[in-house]
Motif scaffolding. Structure first.
Motif, PDB file in Angstrom:
ATOM      1  N   GLN A 212     -13.319  -6.496  10.107  1.00 29.02           N
ATOM      2  CA  GLN A 212     -12.039  -5.789  10.065  1.00 29.02           C
ATOM      3  C   GLN A 212     -11.149  -6.172  11.237  1.00 29.02           C
ATOM      4  O   GLN A 212      -9.930  -6.255  11.103  1.00 29.02           O
ATOM      5  CB  GLN A 212     -12.282  -4.281  10.037  1.00 29.02           C
ATOM      6  CG  GLN A 212     -12.825  -3.779   8.706  1.00 29.02           C
ATOM      7  CD  GLN A 212     -13.102  -2.301   8.686  1.00 29.02           C
ATOM      8  OE1 GLN A 212     -13.536  -1.733   9.690  1.00 29.02           O
ATOM      9  NE2 GLN A 212     -12.864  -1.664   7.554  1.00 29.02           N
ATOM     10  N   SER A 213     -11.746  -6.432  12.381  1.00 26.54           N
ATOM     11  CA  SER A 213     -10.944  -6.806  13.549  1.00 26.54           C
ATOM     12  C   SER A 213     -10.295  -8.171  13.363  1.00 26.54           C
ATOM     13  O   SER A 213      -9.205  -8.433  13.888  1.00 26.54           O
ATOM     14  CB  SER A 213     -11.803  -6.807  14.811  1.00 26.54           C
ATOM     15  OG  SER A 213     -12.758  -7.850  14.793  1.00 26.54           O
ATOM     16  N   GLY A 216      -8.543  -7.677   9.029  1.00 17.49           N
ATOM     17  CA  GLY A 216      -7.815  -6.493   8.615  1.00 17.49           C
ATOM     18  C   GLY A 216      -8.431  -5.818   7.404  1.00 17.49           C
ATOM     19  O   GLY A 216      -9.655  -5.651   7.305  1.00 17.49           O
ATOM     20  N   LYS A 217      -7.563  -5.429   6.452  1.00 16.69           N
ATOM     21  CA  LYS A 217      -8.029  -4.704   5.276  1.00 16.69           C
ATOM     22  C   LYS A 217      -9.003  -5.521   4.441  1.00 16.69           C
ATOM     23  O   LYS A 217      -9.840  -4.953   3.731  1.00 16.69           O
ATOM     24  CB  LYS A 217      -6.832  -4.294   4.412  1.00 16.69           C
ATOM     25  CG  LYS A 217      -5.921  -3.262   5.069  1.00 16.69           C
ATOM     26  CD  LYS A 217      -4.763  -2.903   4.161  1.00 16.69           C
ATOM     27  CE  LYS A 217      -3.835  -1.881   4.808  1.00 16.69           C
ATOM     28  NZ  LYS A 217      -2.681  -1.555   3.926  1.00 16.69           N
ATOM     29  N   SER A 218      -8.895  -6.842   4.489  1.00 12.26           N
ATOM     30  CA  SER A 218      -9.810  -7.681   3.704  1.00 12.26           C
ATOM     31  C   SER A 218     -11.224  -7.666   4.258  1.00 12.26           C
ATOM     32  O   SER A 218     -12.167  -8.075   3.571  1.00 12.26           O
ATOM     33  CB  SER A 218      -9.288  -9.119   3.667  1.00 12.26           C
ATOM     34  OG  SER A 218      -8.032  -9.203   3.036  1.00 12.26           O
ATOM     35  N   GLY A 219     -11.393  -7.221   5.489  1.00  8.41           N
ATOM     36  CA  GLY A 219     -12.711  -7.232   6.106  1.00  8.41           C
ATOM     37  C   GLY A 219     -13.753  -6.449   5.327  1.00  8.41           C
ATOM     38  O   GLY A 219     -14.904  -6.891   5.194  1.00  8.41           O
ATOM     39  N   ALA A 220     -13.353  -5.290   4.783  1.00  8.11           N
ATOM     40  CA  ALA A 220     -14.307  -4.473   4.017  1.00  8.11           C
ATOM     41  C   ALA A 220     -14.739  -5.192   2.747  1.00  8.11           C
ATOM     42  O   ALA A 220     -15.904  -5.103   2.332  1.00  8.11           O
ATOM     43  CB  ALA A 220     -13.680  -3.123   3.686  1.00  8.11           C
ATOM     44  N   TRP A 221     -13.795  -5.910   2.121  1.00  6.96           N
ATOM     45  CA  TRP A 221     -14.128  -6.660   0.902  1.00  6.96           C
ATOM     46  C   TRP A 221     -15.109  -7.790   1.229  1.00  6.96           C
ATOM     47  O   TRP A 221     -16.107  -7.974   0.530  1.00  6.96           O
ATOM     48  CB  TRP A 221     -12.849  -7.208   0.288  1.00  6.96           C
ATOM     49  CG  TRP A 221     -13.030  -8.229  -0.796  1.00  6.96           C
ATOM     50  CD1 TRP A 221     -12.676  -9.538  -0.754  1.00  6.96           C
ATOM     51  CD2 TRP A 221     -13.598  -8.021  -2.102  1.00  6.96           C
ATOM     52  NE1 TRP A 221     -12.988 -10.157  -1.933  1.00  6.96           N
ATOM     53  CE2 TRP A 221     -13.559  -9.263  -2.778  1.00  6.96           C
ATOM     54  CE3 TRP A 221     -14.145  -6.914  -2.750  1.00  6.96           C
ATOM     55  CZ2 TRP A 221     -14.040  -9.425  -4.079  1.00  6.96           C
ATOM     56  CZ3 TRP A 221     -14.625  -7.074  -4.050  1.00  6.96           C
ATOM     57  CH2 TRP A 221     -14.574  -8.312  -4.703  1.00  6.96           C
TER      58      TRP A 221
END
Length: 355
Positions: A212-213, A216-221
């Motif tokens: 996530q760092s 961003g939002k794509s990190g969880a995916w």
């Protein structure tokens, strides 16, 4: 309940339709598109792909790679009709069909209408019916989620199928290069490489906070798919999210008035869809491709949907202005309206044409 998901992908769809309908093209390298000027390959047969010819490739490049390449003009009315045949076959097995384009779709066959014992058997029967009814081959990927089913459909192309079981999913992902993951493009793969992430195993070894760092939002995916996890449902009749149109110029444009006029013509195409569908959008995007093939986009979002064509023209012209001073001539311009609020019926496989 573990889902049973099939991703069906037609084999070189547009080119295969042309080879089916013209026996003289069978076994020969074929490209759908135009060889004139700045034509682009819309689709390539497998005989052409051997030479490295790919969709979206400039025609001049394709001809350098394959001098014997045969270009045929597109016939989208025919492709739509064949796509409709294929969709009808899908619906014989499940109401849960999510089209991705004219030539591919997800099917949730957890409960299939024909009572077949497995998703593997269902996929085999669907592919056999497509061949019988259309004369075309299809490949299929079978798995417990959409992410893995789409990856699986590429493993035994053309005219094959591949299964990734729940037990095999995590190991399959771990061994795969991240550049092969759907949703990870070349730039993101390069960013991951700089972080020491080259495979699914490398991605899995990074914790959620790290991803996530950096993403961003794509990190969880990325964190989920690295573990073979994807909880997205197969969603039939997805609402349309955008409408766009683009054109490639015969010569590079540098004159602002000419570029603005071209953008307005693309906006006209977009607005015709808006009038037909009742759709309205809040975000206008202008896409440009420079003479050296580098791409740039400029967007503007409004607090309310764009109300009429003159307002869309104004927005498009303003975004073209944001491209100046030009770093090079412009070979392509496109306009897209997104953030749609639409009254149209949800899109079907037949509505999804290439830009």
């Amino acid at each position: 309940m573990t889902r049973k998901i099939i991703h069906v992908d037609m084999d070189a769809f547009f080119a295969s339709v042309e080879q089916r309908d013209d026996p003289a093209l069978r076994g020969r390298p074929v490209a759908v598109g135009s060889a004139q000027g700045r034509g682009v390959v819309a689709a390539a047969s497998y005989e052409a792909r051997v030479f490295g010819v790919r969709s979206a490739m400039p025609s001049v490049t394709a001809l350098r790679r394959c001098p014997d390449l045969i270009f045929v003009p597109h016939r989208f009315d025919v492709y739509r009709a064949v796509s409709q045949q294929i969709r009808a076959i899908f619906l014989d097995y499940t109401p849960l069909v999510e089209p991705l384009s004219l030539d591919e779709a997800y099917l949730d066959v957890t409960d299939n209408r024909r009572g077949l014992p497995s998703a593997t058997a269902t996929a085999a029967e669907i592919r056999a019916r497509i061949l019988r009814d259309t004369g075309l081959t299809a490949s299929a990927g079978i798995s417990y989620n959409k992410f893995l089913a789409k990856l699986a459909s590429e493993r035994n192309k053309p005219d094959g199928q591949f299964v990734i079981t729940p037990a095999a999913g995590p190991a399959f992902v771990a061994a795969l290069e991240v550049g092969r993951f759907h949703g990870i493009g070349p730039r993101t793969a390069e960013r991951m490489a700089r972080l020491g992430i080259f495979t699914g195993a490398d991605l899995r070894d990074r914790d959620l906070a790290f991803l996530q760092s950096h993403f961003g939002k794509s990190g969880a995916w990325y964190h989920a798919i690295a573990r073979g996890e994807d909880h997205r449902a197969v969603t039939p009749d997805r609402p349309r999210k955008s409408s766009g149109s683009e054109t490639t110029f015969s010569t590079d444009l540098t004159d602002r008035a000419e570029i603005e006029a071209a953008a307005c013509r693309m906006a006209d195409d977009v607005w015709r869809w808006c009038e037909r569908s009742g759709g309205r959008g809040r975000t206008v995007t202008v896409k440009a491709t420079w003479a050296d093939f580098r791409k740039v986009t400029r967007s503007r979002s409004f607090p309310a949907p764009v109300p009429d064509l003159p307002a869309l023209h104004d927005a498009a012209r303003g975004l073209v202005g944001a491209l100046f001073p030009l770093r090079a001539g412009i070979r392509l311009i496109g306009v897209t309206l997104s953030g749609l609020e639409t009254e149209e019926p949800p899109q079907t496989m037949l509505d999804l044409l290439p830009a």
